[in-house]
Design a protein around this motif. Structure first.
Motif, PDB file in Angstrom:
ATOM      1  N   ALA A 141       0.822  -1.225   0.000  1.00 28.62           N
ATOM      2  CA  ALA A 141       0.000   0.000   0.000  1.00 28.62           C
ATOM      3  C   ALA A 141       0.849   1.265   0.000  1.00 28.62           C
ATOM      4  CB  ALA A 141      -0.942   0.000   1.201  1.00 28.62           C
ATOM      5  N   LEU A 142       2.084   1.182   0.491  1.00 27.25           N
ATOM      6  CA  LEU A 142       2.939   2.372   0.483  1.00 27.25           C
ATOM      7  C   LEU A 142       3.128   2.888  -0.939  1.00 27.25           C
ATOM      8  CD1 LEU A 142       5.796   1.334   2.966  1.00 27.25           C
ATOM      9  CD2 LEU A 142       3.793   2.766   3.441  1.00 27.25           C
ATOM     10  N   ALA A 143       3.281   1.965  -1.889  1.00 30.95           N
ATOM     11  CA  ALA A 143       3.512   2.357  -3.274  1.00 30.95           C
ATOM     12  C   ALA A 143       2.250   2.894  -3.935  1.00 30.95           C
ATOM     13  CB  ALA A 143       4.043   1.167  -4.071  1.00 30.95           C
ATOM     14  N   ARG A 144       1.094   2.492  -3.454  1.00 28.79           N
ATOM     15  CA  ARG A 144      -0.173   2.862  -4.096  1.00 28.79           C
ATOM     16  C   ARG A 144      -0.796   4.132  -3.499  1.00 28.79           C
ATOM     17  NH1 ARG A 144      -1.881  -1.760  -7.046  1.00 28.79           N
ATOM     18  NH2 ARG A 144      -0.653  -3.596  -6.475  1.00 28.79           N
ATOM     19  N   TYR A 145      -0.395   4.471  -2.300  1.00 28.65           N
ATOM     20  CA  TYR A 145      -1.089   5.545  -1.582  1.00 28.65           C
ATOM     21  C   TYR A 145      -1.143   6.857  -2.359  1.00 28.65           C
ATOM     22  CZ  TYR A 145      -2.398   8.729   2.186  1.00 28.65           C
ATOM     23  OH  TYR A 145      -3.022   9.681   2.939  1.00 28.65           O
ATOM     24  N   PRO A 146      -0.045   7.337  -2.973  1.00 30.68           N
ATOM     25  CA  PRO A 146      -0.161   8.598  -3.726  1.00 30.68           C
ATOM     26  C   PRO A 146      -1.157   8.505  -4.880  1.00 30.68           C
ATOM     27  CG  PRO A 146       2.136   8.074  -3.285  1.00 30.68           C
ATOM     28  CD  PRO A 146       1.350   6.860  -2.928  1.00 30.68           C
ATOM     29  N   LEU A 147      -1.234   7.333  -5.524  1.00 30.92           N
ATOM     30  CA  LEU A 147      -2.213   7.149  -6.595  1.00 30.92           C
ATOM     31  C   LEU A 147      -3.630   7.075  -6.032  1.00 30.92           C
ATOM     32  CD1 LEU A 147      -0.211   4.560  -8.710  1.00 30.92           C
ATOM     33  CD2 LEU A 147      -0.917   6.815  -9.509  1.00 30.92           C
ATOM     34  N   TRP A 148      -3.789   6.371  -4.922  1.00 30.26           N
ATOM     35  CA  TRP A 148      -5.117   6.244  -4.328  1.00 30.26           C
ATOM     36  C   TRP A 148      -5.696   7.621  -3.978  1.00 30.26           C
ATOM     37  CZ3 TRP A 148      -4.082   1.711  -0.333  1.00 30.26           C
ATOM     38  CH2 TRP A 148      -4.013   0.508  -1.043  1.00 30.26           C
TER      39      TRP A 148
ATOM     40  N   ASP B 196       6.739  20.474  -7.309  1.00 30.11           N
ATOM     41  CA  ASP B 196       5.821  21.094  -6.359  1.00 30.11           C
ATOM     42  C   ASP B 196       4.915  20.068  -5.674  1.00 30.11           C
ATOM     43  OD1 ASP B 196       6.890  23.523  -6.985  1.00 30.11           O
ATOM     44  OD2 ASP B 196       5.239  24.173  -8.288  1.00 30.11           O
ATOM     45  N   LEU B 197       4.754  18.887  -6.291  1.00 31.70           N
ATOM     46  CA  LEU B 197       3.926  17.845  -5.681  1.00 31.70           C
ATOM     47  C   LEU B 197       4.693  17.019  -4.658  1.00 31.70           C
ATOM     48  CD1 LEU B 197       1.908  16.424  -8.735  1.00 31.70           C
ATOM     49  CD2 LEU B 197       1.242  18.211  -7.106  1.00 31.70           C
ATOM     50  N   LEU B 198       6.003  17.197  -4.606  1.00 28.81           N
ATOM     51  CA  LEU B 198       6.846  16.368  -3.759  1.00 28.81           C
ATOM     52  C   LEU B 198       7.016  16.985  -2.376  1.00 28.81           C
ATOM     53  CD1 LEU B 198       9.697  15.632  -6.334  1.00 28.81           C
ATOM     54  CD2 LEU B 198       7.804  14.109  -5.722  1.00 28.81           C
ATOM     55  N   SER B 199       7.201  16.122  -1.394  1.00 30.07           N
ATOM     56  CA  SER B 199       7.566  16.595  -0.057  1.00 30.07           C
ATOM     57  C   SER B 199       9.061  16.908  -0.028  1.00 30.07           C
ATOM     58  CB  SER B 199       7.256  15.515   0.984  1.00 30.07           C
ATOM     59  OG  SER B 199       8.147  14.413   0.826  1.00 30.07           O
ATOM     60  N   HIS B 200       9.476  17.568   1.034  1.00 35.78           N
ATOM     61  CA  HIS B 200      10.904  17.865   1.189  1.00 35.78           C
ATOM     62  C   HIS B 200      11.725  16.575   1.184  1.00 35.78           C
ATOM     63  CE1 HIS B 200      14.652  19.543   2.730  1.00 35.78           C
ATOM     64  NE2 HIS B 200      14.623  18.616   3.679  1.00 35.78           N
ATOM     65  N   ASP B 201      11.279  15.561   1.919  1.00 37.55           N
ATOM     66  CA  ASP B 201      12.029  14.304   1.997  1.00 37.55           C
ATOM     67  C   ASP B 201      12.096  13.603   0.637  1.00 37.55           C
ATOM     68  OD1 ASP B 201      12.535  14.693   4.655  1.00 37.55           O
ATOM     69  OD2 ASP B 201      10.934  13.361   5.364  1.00 37.55           O
ATOM     70  N   GLU B 202      11.023  13.700  -0.142  1.00 34.80           N
ATOM     71  CA  GLU B 202      11.038  13.077  -1.476  1.00 34.80           C
ATOM     72  C   GLU B 202      12.026  13.777  -2.398  1.00 34.80           C
ATOM     73  OE1 GLU B 202       6.401  11.446  -1.487  1.00 34.80           O
ATOM     74  OE2 GLU B 202       6.883  13.470  -2.209  1.00 34.80           O
ATOM     75  N   ARG B 203      12.081  15.104  -2.334  1.00 42.71           N
ATOM     76  CA  ARG B 203      13.053  15.825  -3.155  1.00 42.71           C
ATOM     77  C   ARG B 203      14.480  15.487  -2.737  1.00 42.71           C
ATOM     78  NH1 ARG B 203       9.150  20.005  -2.599  1.00 42.71           N
ATOM     79  NH2 ARG B 203      10.335  20.944  -0.871  1.00 42.71           N
ATOM     80  N   VAL B 204      14.690  15.379  -1.439  1.00 39.76           N
ATOM     81  CA  VAL B 204      16.018  15.007  -0.948  1.00 39.76           C
ATOM     82  C   VAL B 204      16.395  13.620  -1.444  1.00 39.76           C
ATOM     83  CG1 VAL B 204      17.319  14.392   1.145  1.00 39.76           C
ATOM     84  CG2 VAL B 204      15.971  16.504   1.088  1.00 39.76           C
ATOM     85  N   TRP B 205      15.438  12.690  -1.414  1.00 47.85           N
ATOM     86  CA  TRP B 205      15.726  11.329  -1.888  1.00 47.85           C
ATOM     87  C   TRP B 205      16.118  11.339  -3.363  1.00 47.85           C
ATOM     88  CZ3 TRP B 205      14.500   7.909  -5.637  1.00 47.85           C
ATOM     89  CH2 TRP B 205      14.891   6.589  -5.456  1.00 47.85           C
ATOM     90  N   ILE B 206      15.357  12.061  -4.199  1.00 51.84           N
ATOM     91  CA  ILE B 206      15.646  12.098  -5.636  1.00 51.84           C
ATOM     92  C   ILE B 206      17.032  12.690  -5.888  1.00 51.84           C
ATOM     93  CG2 ILE B 206      14.976  13.137  -7.839  1.00 51.84           C
ATOM     94  CD1 ILE B 206      12.040  12.984  -6.810  1.00 51.84           C
ATOM     95  N   ASP B 207      17.347  13.768  -5.232  1.00 49.54           N
ATOM     96  CA  ASP B 207      18.661  14.383  -5.436  1.00 49.54           C
ATOM     97  C   ASP B 207      19.778  13.461  -4.962  1.00 49.54           C
ATOM     98  OD1 ASP B 207      17.604  16.631  -6.621  1.00 49.54           O
ATOM     99  OD2 ASP B 207      17.698  17.878  -4.803  1.00 49.54           O
TER     100      ASP B 207
END
Length: 599
Positions: free
Chosen positions: A456-463, A559-570
């Protein structure tokens, strides 16, 4: 080229073949017949000689089955194949959504008490048959074991595979087959089993440190084996296939002709372990009739095979870096050529294979490369052929799901890229899919957690956006073995606890039929998690990423990403640059630096 683009099944043949099957059913007094995808080894991938489902129906997916009555032929497929099946079967066949519709329910709605259903007991597991009998017998429906009806109609059936076996290096496996046999035999002794019948090719390959070439892309050997409590083993295979590995196998592994397997069952001790989820019903029936006590238990190789050794992890980590460099060379080439409008899907597949071949280490692909431009990207397991090949047009998404088989590892990676202008809605969906992939990548969880708890972690943003996808989030992966490996999965259906050393794919997606498809896939390794300041003294696990290839930053809506998500991508892109830059040069290196720039 490893990949071919010929059309392997033709729906126009289906109606005549269905008529012939119904004539055979009538002559044998059968009211229904089951035609599964499986072969008698019960592996996911089958040889051309075992493509019975495709021969009858035209459907070429890797999972599914057909149930034929006098008036209807249902082709049961899961969410991965519901678009594909409609393009591959004739109107004489009816696609059925499975597992939402259970086979027993479908049969009970169409048959009446006293009618008989034929099935080949070599192509159905013990568990499958028992579940069907439990539902059908109380209603007066009989399951009748029969010789395979498709084999009697398929006059130009290909020959069974006969590829020779090869030895797999102990240095990569991390353990000799003698040590593995002793370890598994100790498990049999612990449970009171005196022998175990092994039918899964990848279990036999792992146990004996051997590989084969009997199905496309997965280096598995078609064989049967019996492991005894004293750690000796009987290996049954076609004549000549094991000749080159006799010294590797040694005296404790006795090689027999494949035709001796069934007669050899007569001499098995009581109790002998069978895995009801993978052993053919034919083996169970044979032992039961002869009074040999059957012990039910999981194939004892499954979990040890899934827990990779430190040597396997080191080897496959290197394979993923090599493959990552090939992918970067490919993506740089694709980014330069695709916007010109001159590439087709087949051109892309050939180009990618060429970059992997240039490593001089590629032994095979790990599956047919899925290269779906535009609407083809919404077909989850799309296989391009000469008949379906289409241009990669600017203004579309291109989904490329691919992998390589190297002696030191098996890779599986999906990247979705924009070709020119981004279609409406695609960036939003891509970002949600990426958020799901990041959530799995960052997950920390207690020991004992299974894939069904994490899915469910992977689906939650889509849900949250009213969206979802109709396939699992991840599957197990072997080391120069099967690209789909059990028992671990990231799926609502998987109750197998994740353990250190297991490799899984992390591949959420989203598909807009008729428009485009999106999937992002990395492979990840389960490992012990470090402690967290202030956390409980509780054993925790986490994932380590194995795949290092840039994401398409043009599709990410920051803009849709959280701070932690942007940090992960970088951080991920910084890791890609550090690991892959030393392995590429020229224009590919310049492309890589741009692709890995911080958000």
């Amino acid at each position: 080229m490893f990949q071919r683009f010929d059309v392997t099944a033709d729906p126009s043949h289906g109606p005549a073949r269905l008529d012939a099957l119904r004539e055979l059913m009538l002559s044998e007094g059968l009211d229904a017949v089951l035609v599964p995808r499986a072969d008698r080894h019960q592996g996911e991938y089958v040889a051309p000689a075992d493509e019975r489902l495709a021969w009858l129906t035209g459907f070429t997916g890797s999972a599914g089955f057909c149930a034929v009555t006098a008036s209807e032929a249902g082709v049961f497929v899961d969410g991965r194949y519901r678009v594909q099946v409609r393009t591959q079967v004739a109107p004489a066949f009816t696609p059925v959504n499975w597992p939402e519709t259970k086979l027993a329910d479908w049969l009970l709605e169409r048959l009446t008490s006293g009618q008989r259903i034929g099935f080949d007991p070599w192509l159905h597991t013990i568990e499958e048959v028992e579940k069907l009998r439990d539902r059908l017998l109380p209603k007066g429906l009989g399951l009748v074991p029969i010789a395979n009806p498709i084999d009697r109609l398929w006059t130009d059936r290909p020959a069974s595979p006969s590829a020779p076996f090869s030895a797999f290096p102990d240095a990569i496996a991390g353990e000799s087959h003698a040590a593995k046999r002793a370890r598994i035999a100790a498990e049999l002794q612990r449970t009171g089993d005196r022998a175990c019948v092994l039918t899964l090719p990848d279990s036999i390959a792992w146990l004996l440190n051997i590989r084969g070439g009997d199905v496309a892309y997965n280096p598995i050997p078609h064989a049967f084996a019996v492991l005894h409590e004293d750690a000796t083993c009987d290996l049954y295979c076609r004549d000549g296939k094991a000749d080159a590995i006799r010294d590797h196998l040694g005296e404790e592994v006795r090689v027999h002709p494949e035709t001796s397997f069934v007669p050899g069952l007569d001499f098995l001790p009581s109790p002998t372990r069978l895995d009801p989820k993978s052993c053919p019903e034919a083996v169970h029936e044979f032992l039961t009739v002869r009074g040999i006590t059957v012990s039910r238990g999981q194939d004892p190789c499954l979990l040890p095979k899934a827990r990779k050794t430190s040597q396997e992890i080191a080897a496959t980590s290197e394979a993923h870096l090599r493959d990552g460099a090939a992918m970067v060379n490919f993506l740089a080439w694709l980014d330069a050529e695709a916007p010109k409008g001159g590439l087709t899907e087949i051109d892309v597949v050939r180009g990618l294979e060429g970059f992997r071949r240039a490593t001089n280490a590629l032994l095979d692909l790990s599956f047919d490369t899925i290269c779906g431009a535009g609407a083809h990207g919404a077909i989850v397991h799309y296989r391009v052929t000469e008949a379906t090949n289409r241009p990669v047009a600017p203004g579309e998404l291109l989904l490329v799901d691919s992998g390589g088989q190297y002696l030191d590892g098996t890779t599986d990676i999906t990247r979705t890229v924009a070709v020119g202008p981004v279609p409406d809605g695609a960036s939003q969906a891509y970002t949600r899919v990426l958020q799901g992939m990041i959530a799995i990548s960052r997950a920390r969880f207690p020991k004992g957690v299974a894939g069904q708890h994490l899915d469910a972690l992977a689906r939650y943003p889509l849900w949250l956006a009213g969206q979802d996808y109709d396939h699992g989030t991840g599957h197990g992966v072997g080391v120069f073995l099967s690209v789909h490996e059990g028992p671990q999965r990231l799926s609502r259906l998987s109750d197998v606890p994740l353990e250190p050393g297991m490799i899984l794919s992390n591949e959420p997606g989203y598909y807009r039929e008729g428009a485009w498809g999106i999937r992002i896939e990395n492979l990840i390794l389960v490992e012990e998690a470090g402690s967290v300041p202030g956390g409980d003294d509780r054993p925790m696990l986490s994932f380590r990423t194995l795949t290092w290839v840039p994401l398409d930053r043009r599709l990410i809506l920051a803009d849709l990403l959280s701070h932690d998500e942007r940090v992960w991508i970088d951080a991920y892109h910084a890791g890609v640059l550090a690991r892959i830059a030393p392995r590429v040069e020229g224009s590919a290196l310049e492309w890589l630096r741009t692709a890995c720039a911080p958000l």
